[in-house]
Write a protein that holds these residues in place. Structure first.
Motif, PDB file in Angstrom:
ATOM      1  N   LEU A  88       4.943   8.628   0.697  1.00  0.00           N
ATOM      2  CA  LEU A  88       3.583   9.044   1.060  1.00  0.00           C
ATOM      3  C   LEU A  88       2.761   9.413  -0.161  1.00  0.00           C
ATOM      4  O   LEU A  88       1.566   9.112  -0.236  1.00  0.00           O
ATOM      5  CB  LEU A  88       3.645  10.235   2.025  1.00  0.00           C
ATOM      6  CG  LEU A  88       4.362   9.995   3.358  1.00  0.00           C
ATOM      7  CD1 LEU A  88       4.332  11.243   4.208  1.00  0.00           C
ATOM      8  CD2 LEU A  88       3.734   8.830   4.107  1.00  0.00           C
ATOM      9  N   THR A  89       3.403  10.057  -1.116  1.00  0.00           N
ATOM     10  CA  THR A  89       2.712  10.440  -2.350  1.00  0.00           C
ATOM     11  C   THR A  89       2.223   9.208  -3.083  1.00  0.00           C
ATOM     12  O   THR A  89       1.054   9.123  -3.507  1.00  0.00           O
ATOM     13  CB  THR A  89       3.651  11.255  -3.254  1.00  0.00           C
ATOM     14  OG1 THR A  89       4.135  12.387  -2.537  1.00  0.00           O
ATOM     15  CG2 THR A  89       2.937  11.707  -4.515  1.00  0.00           C
ATOM     16  N   ARG A  90       3.099   8.227  -3.223  1.00  0.00           N
ATOM     17  CA  ARG A  90       2.750   7.002  -3.947  1.00  0.00           C
ATOM     18  C   ARG A  90       1.642   6.228  -3.242  1.00  0.00           C
ATOM     19  O   ARG A  90       0.690   5.769  -3.876  1.00  0.00           O
ATOM     20  CB  ARG A  90       3.995   6.123  -4.093  1.00  0.00           C
ATOM     21  CG  ARG A  90       3.758   4.823  -4.843  1.00  0.00           C
ATOM     22  CD  ARG A  90       5.065   4.097  -5.076  1.00  0.00           C
ATOM     23  NE  ARG A  90       4.866   2.827  -5.750  1.00  0.00           N
ATOM     24  CZ  ARG A  90       5.192   1.641  -5.254  1.00  0.00           C
ATOM     25  NH1 ARG A  90       5.743   1.557  -4.038  1.00  0.00           N
ATOM     26  NH2 ARG A  90       4.981   0.534  -5.939  1.00  0.00           N
ATOM     27  N   ALA A  91       1.758   6.086  -1.918  1.00  0.00           N
ATOM     28  CA  ALA A  91       0.738   5.338  -1.167  1.00  0.00           C
ATOM     29  C   ALA A  91      -0.613   6.033  -1.243  1.00  0.00           C
ATOM     30  O   ALA A  91      -1.653   5.383  -1.390  1.00  0.00           O
ATOM     31  CB  ALA A  91       1.174   5.177   0.284  1.00  0.00           C
ATOM     32  N   GLY A  92      -0.601   7.368  -1.151  1.00  0.00           N
ATOM     33  CA  GLY A  92      -1.851   8.114  -1.197  1.00  0.00           C
ATOM     34  C   GLY A  92      -2.527   8.045  -2.549  1.00  0.00           C
ATOM     35  O   GLY A  92      -3.742   7.818  -2.641  1.00  0.00           O
ATOM     36  N   ILE A  93      -1.753   8.236  -3.612  1.00  0.00           N
ATOM     37  CA  ILE A  93      -2.324   8.118  -4.958  1.00  0.00           C
ATOM     38  C   ILE A  93      -2.819   6.693  -5.185  1.00  0.00           C
ATOM     39  O   ILE A  93      -3.937   6.473  -5.672  1.00  0.00           O
ATOM     40  CB  ILE A  93      -1.288   8.493  -6.034  1.00  0.00           C
ATOM     41  CG1 ILE A  93      -0.924   9.970  -5.942  1.00  0.00           C
ATOM     42  CG2 ILE A  93      -1.833   8.181  -7.434  1.00  0.00           C
ATOM     43  CD1 ILE A  93       0.202  10.387  -6.879  1.00  0.00           C
ATOM     44  N   GLY A  94      -1.993   5.720  -4.825  1.00  0.00           N
ATOM     45  CA  GLY A  94      -2.336   4.319  -5.078  1.00  0.00           C
ATOM     46  C   GLY A  94      -3.624   3.904  -4.411  1.00  0.00           C
ATOM     47  O   GLY A  94      -4.428   3.159  -4.985  1.00  0.00           O
ATOM     48  N   HIS A  95      -3.843   4.390  -3.181  1.00  0.00           N
ATOM     49  CA  HIS A  95      -5.063   4.014  -2.460  1.00  0.00           C
ATOM     50  C   HIS A  95      -6.299   4.652  -3.090  1.00  0.00           C
ATOM     51  O   HIS A  95      -7.283   3.970  -3.371  1.00  0.00           O
ATOM     52  CB  HIS A  95      -4.939   4.435  -1.002  1.00  0.00           C
ATOM     53  CG  HIS A  95      -6.076   3.946  -0.150  1.00  0.00           C
ATOM     54  ND1 HIS A  95      -6.342   2.607   0.044  1.00  0.00           N
ATOM     55  CD2 HIS A  95      -7.037   4.619   0.539  1.00  0.00           C
ATOM     56  CE1 HIS A  95      -7.405   2.480   0.825  1.00  0.00           C
ATOM     57  NE2 HIS A  95      -7.841   3.686   1.131  1.00  0.00           N
ATOM     58  N   LEU A  96      -6.254   5.955  -3.336  1.00  0.00           N
ATOM     59  CA  LEU A  96      -7.396   6.644  -3.931  1.00  0.00           C
ATOM     60  C   LEU A  96      -7.687   6.121  -5.342  1.00  0.00           C
ATOM     61  O   LEU A  96      -8.861   5.913  -5.704  1.00  0.00           O
ATOM     62  CB  LEU A  96      -7.120   8.146  -3.980  1.00  0.00           C
ATOM     63  CG  LEU A  96      -8.229   9.000  -4.594  1.00  0.00           C
ATOM     64  CD1 LEU A  96      -9.468   9.000  -3.717  1.00  0.00           C
ATOM     65  CD2 LEU A  96      -7.734  10.434  -4.816  1.00  0.00           C
ATOM     66  N   TYR A  97      -6.652   5.895  -6.107  1.00  0.00           N
ATOM     67  CA  TYR A  97      -6.773   5.390  -7.486  1.00  0.00           C
ATOM     68  C   TYR A  97      -7.471   4.027  -7.473  1.00  0.00           C
ATOM     69  O   TYR A  97      -8.445   3.799  -8.217  1.00  0.00           O
ATOM     70  CB  TYR A  97      -5.363   5.306  -8.070  1.00  0.00           C
ATOM     71  CG  TYR A  97      -5.218   4.985  -9.536  1.00  0.00           C
ATOM     72  CD1 TYR A  97      -6.307   4.717 -10.358  1.00  0.00           C
ATOM     73  CD2 TYR A  97      -3.935   4.942 -10.112  1.00  0.00           C
ATOM     74  CE1 TYR A  97      -6.135   4.422 -11.701  1.00  0.00           C
ATOM     75  CE2 TYR A  97      -3.752   4.648 -11.462  1.00  0.00           C
ATOM     76  CZ  TYR A  97      -4.859   4.383 -12.246  1.00  0.00           C
ATOM     77  OH  TYR A  97      -4.679   4.083 -13.582  1.00  0.00           O
ATOM     78  N   PHE A  98      -7.016   3.127  -6.615  1.00  0.00           N
ATOM     79  CA  PHE A  98      -7.616   1.787  -6.536  1.00  0.00           C
ATOM     80  C   PHE A  98      -9.072   1.868  -6.091  1.00  0.00           C
ATOM     81  O   PHE A  98      -9.949   1.203  -6.661  1.00  0.00           O
ATOM     82  CB  PHE A  98      -6.810   0.917  -5.574  1.00  0.00           C
ATOM     83  CG  PHE A  98      -7.338  -0.481  -5.426  1.00  0.00           C
ATOM     84  CD1 PHE A  98      -6.992  -1.471  -6.334  1.00  0.00           C
ATOM     85  CD2 PHE A  98      -8.190  -0.823  -4.375  1.00  0.00           C
ATOM     86  CE1 PHE A  98      -7.476  -2.770  -6.209  1.00  0.00           C
ATOM     87  CE2 PHE A  98      -8.680  -2.116  -4.239  1.00  0.00           C
ATOM     88  CZ  PHE A  98      -8.316  -3.093  -5.150  1.00  0.00           C
ATOM     89  N   GLU A  99      -9.350   2.671  -5.056  1.00  0.00           N
ATOM     90  CA  GLU A  99     -10.720   2.784  -4.564  1.00  0.00           C
ATOM     91  C   GLU A  99     -11.636   3.396  -5.613  1.00  0.00           C
ATOM     92  O   GLU A  99     -12.849   3.116  -5.632  1.00  0.00           O
ATOM     93  CB  GLU A  99     -10.762   3.621  -3.281  1.00  0.00           C
ATOM     94  CG  GLU A  99      -9.998   3.032  -2.106  1.00  0.00           C
ATOM     95  CD  GLU A  99     -10.414   1.610  -1.772  1.00  0.00           C
ATOM     96  OE1 GLU A  99     -11.620   1.309  -1.833  1.00  0.00           O
ATOM     97  OE2 GLU A  99      -9.525   0.792  -1.478  1.00  0.00           O
ATOM     98  N   SER A 100     -11.089   4.226  -6.488  1.00  0.00           N
ATOM     99  CA  SER A 100     -11.904   4.843  -7.530  1.00  0.00           C
ATOM    100  C   SER A 100     -12.265   3.855  -8.634  1.00  0.00           C
ATOM    101  O   SER A 100     -13.338   3.948  -9.226  1.00  0.00           O
ATOM    102  CB  SER A 100     -11.176   6.054  -8.124  1.00  0.00           C
ATOM    103  OG  SER A 100     -10.971   7.053  -7.130  1.00  0.00           O
ATOM    104  N   ILE A 101     -11.394   2.902  -8.906  1.00  0.00           N
ATOM    105  CA  ILE A 101     -11.733   1.842  -9.870  1.00  0.00           C
ATOM    106  C   ILE A 101     -12.690   0.841  -9.223  1.00  0.00           C
ATOM    107  O   ILE A 101     -13.602   0.327  -9.865  1.00  0.00           O
ATOM    108  CB  ILE A 101     -10.464   1.124 -10.364  1.00  0.00           C
ATOM    109  CG1 ILE A 101      -9.527   2.109 -11.073  1.00  0.00           C
ATOM    110  CG2 ILE A 101     -10.829  -0.036 -11.317  1.00  0.00           C
ATOM    111  CD1 ILE A 101      -8.178   1.511 -11.441  1.00  0.00           C
ATOM    112  N   HIS A 102     -12.483   0.567  -7.932  1.00  0.00           N
ATOM    113  CA  HIS A 102     -13.347  -0.346  -7.168  1.00  0.00           C
ATOM    114  C   HIS A 102     -13.540  -1.650  -7.955  1.00  0.00           C
ATOM    115  O   HIS A 102     -14.669  -2.020  -8.311  1.00  0.00           O
ATOM    116  CB  HIS A 102     -14.699   0.311  -6.901  1.00  0.00           C
ATOM    117  CG  HIS A 102     -15.113   0.266  -5.468  1.00  0.00           C
ATOM    118  ND1 HIS A 102     -14.462   0.959  -4.481  1.00  0.00           N
ATOM    119  CD2 HIS A 102     -16.117  -0.421  -4.840  1.00  0.00           C
ATOM    120  CE1 HIS A 102     -15.041   0.726  -3.316  1.00  0.00           C
ATOM    121  NE2 HIS A 102     -16.044  -0.109  -3.504  1.00  0.00           N
TER     122      HIS A 102
END
Length: 373
Positions: A192-206
């Motif tokens: 869950l930690t990895r999926a959550g970081i990965g999603h927010l991180y990717f959306e922040s780079i956009h």
């Protein structure tokens, strides 16, 4: 306004892992339930379930972004992608594209993430799109990449991503993090930690001109699949779509800070809810397959049409149950004929009946089919 990517320490996110540990444990237990449920069905039922769940996710992940797709067309395209029998239903380019991407995500879950994979997914997702400049590659335009709402002359800026010139370098770091944080990577993280970081991180780079939300959710699916050792088939987009405002509010709030504990707890709880939705859907679709096995050839054309419509409503079915008026509208028949048809369906055990007179309602009888009655 200082966005997360402008702050000292980016992209080193801060969070309290103690708050996530009980959620991680629940995730692993629920994952075992989902895997066990799917393993106890036949190959044919598993194929049907896979098509149903992937098509629902394809439709919902597009709906989150305001794009409405035809679910039956997406299903038809998915069946073609998996080499299954299909109809000759016409399929629009965007429905074919999302189906291709969903199958690619499903098939390539175990492999490392690289630029080529993301470009391939983006190319599939943008099939038929003539409104953006770069398809199958990171954005290159000079204009600021902003998430905005409101009037054109006075917009509200919810987030501004890094300039396009910085995207290739940002994505190189992202890909390294994604692969290093995998179960067999150098710095493995809990699911869950990895999926959550990965999603927010990717959306922040956009990193793309369009499709970032859909790709970001696909990456969460890939991340979870790698952590549990097989495709998750989790109803993540379905769950997010039902709480879309909260999802966007959480993204906006946590793209202004590197302390993302709140985001990770929210995303973890969303995934756990999605797992429970998946378990309900697994039971529903198994019941659907067995329902048709039991009653094959026993319905007339009007009844077939109504039953099919009821199944399309999903596990929630018609709110309050199917009424005689619903049946008349669906089958385009008279009240007398509708009454006979519905009575026949109850007699056969296909439907259950509750209420009296104008309050009479009908529901699919899946309990007996699943052997829980």
């Amino acid at each position: 306004m200082r966005w997360n990517w402008t702050q000292t320490g980016w992209p080193q996110f801060i969070y309290d892992d103690a708050q996530l540990k009980p959620l991680e444990t629940r995730f692993l237990l629920s994952s075992g339930e989902v895997i066990g449920a799917v393993h106890h069905i036949s190959d044919e039922e598993r194929n049907l379930l896979r098509i149903e769940l992937l098509s629902e996710e394809a439709v919902k992940t597009s709906e989150i972004e305001g794009e409405m797709l035809d679910r039956l067309s997406v299903q038809s395209s998915l069946r073609r992608q998996f080499g299954l029998d299909t109809d000759n239903r016409p399929i629009k380019p965007q429905e074919r594209g999302i189906a291709e991407m969903m199958v690619d995500v499903y098939d390539s879950w175990s492999g490392p993430l690289d630029h080529a994979t993301l470009f391939r997914w983006h190319g599939m997702l943008m099939t038929g799109n003539h409104h953006i400049g770069t398809i199958g590659g990171y954005r290159t335009h000079d204009d600021a990449m902003q998430i905005v709402s409101g009037r054109l002359d006075n917009p509200t800026v919810h987030f501004e991503a890094p300039p396009s010139r910085e995207v290739p370098a940002e994505m190189a770091v992202y890909l390294e993090w994604f692969n290093r944080s995998a179960p067999k990577g150098a710095i493995p993280l809990p699911a869950l930690t990895r999926a959550g970081i990965g999603h927010l991180y990717f959306e922040s780079i956009h990193p793309f001109e369009d499709g970032n939300g859909r790709l970001g959710r696909a990456l969460a699916e890939k991340s979870l699949a790698q952590n549990i050792g097989q495709p998750s088939l989790i109803a993540l987009a379905y769950t997010i779509e039902h709480g879309r405002k909260v999802y966007y509010d959480q993204l906006e709030r946590n793209q202004r800070t590197l302390d993302i504990t709140d985001w990770l707890v929210y995303f973890a709880e969303t995934i756990l809810e999605a797992q429970q939705t998946t378990l309900k859907r697994v039971a529903f679709y198994i019941g659907k397959a067995r329902f048709y096995d039991r009653f094959r050839g026993q319905f007339n054309e009007r009844q077939e049409k109504a039953i099919s419509r009821m199944f399309r409503e999903g596990p929630a079915s018609f709110k309050g149950g199917l009424s005689a008026e619903n049946y008349i509208s669906i089958s385009r028949t008279s009240r007398a004929t509708a009454t006979r048809d519905l009575h026949d369906l109850v007699e056969k055990g296909a439907l259950t009946r509750s209420g009296e007179r104008r309050h009479t309602r009908y529901a699919l009888n899946l309990l007996a089919i699943n052997g829980t009655e």
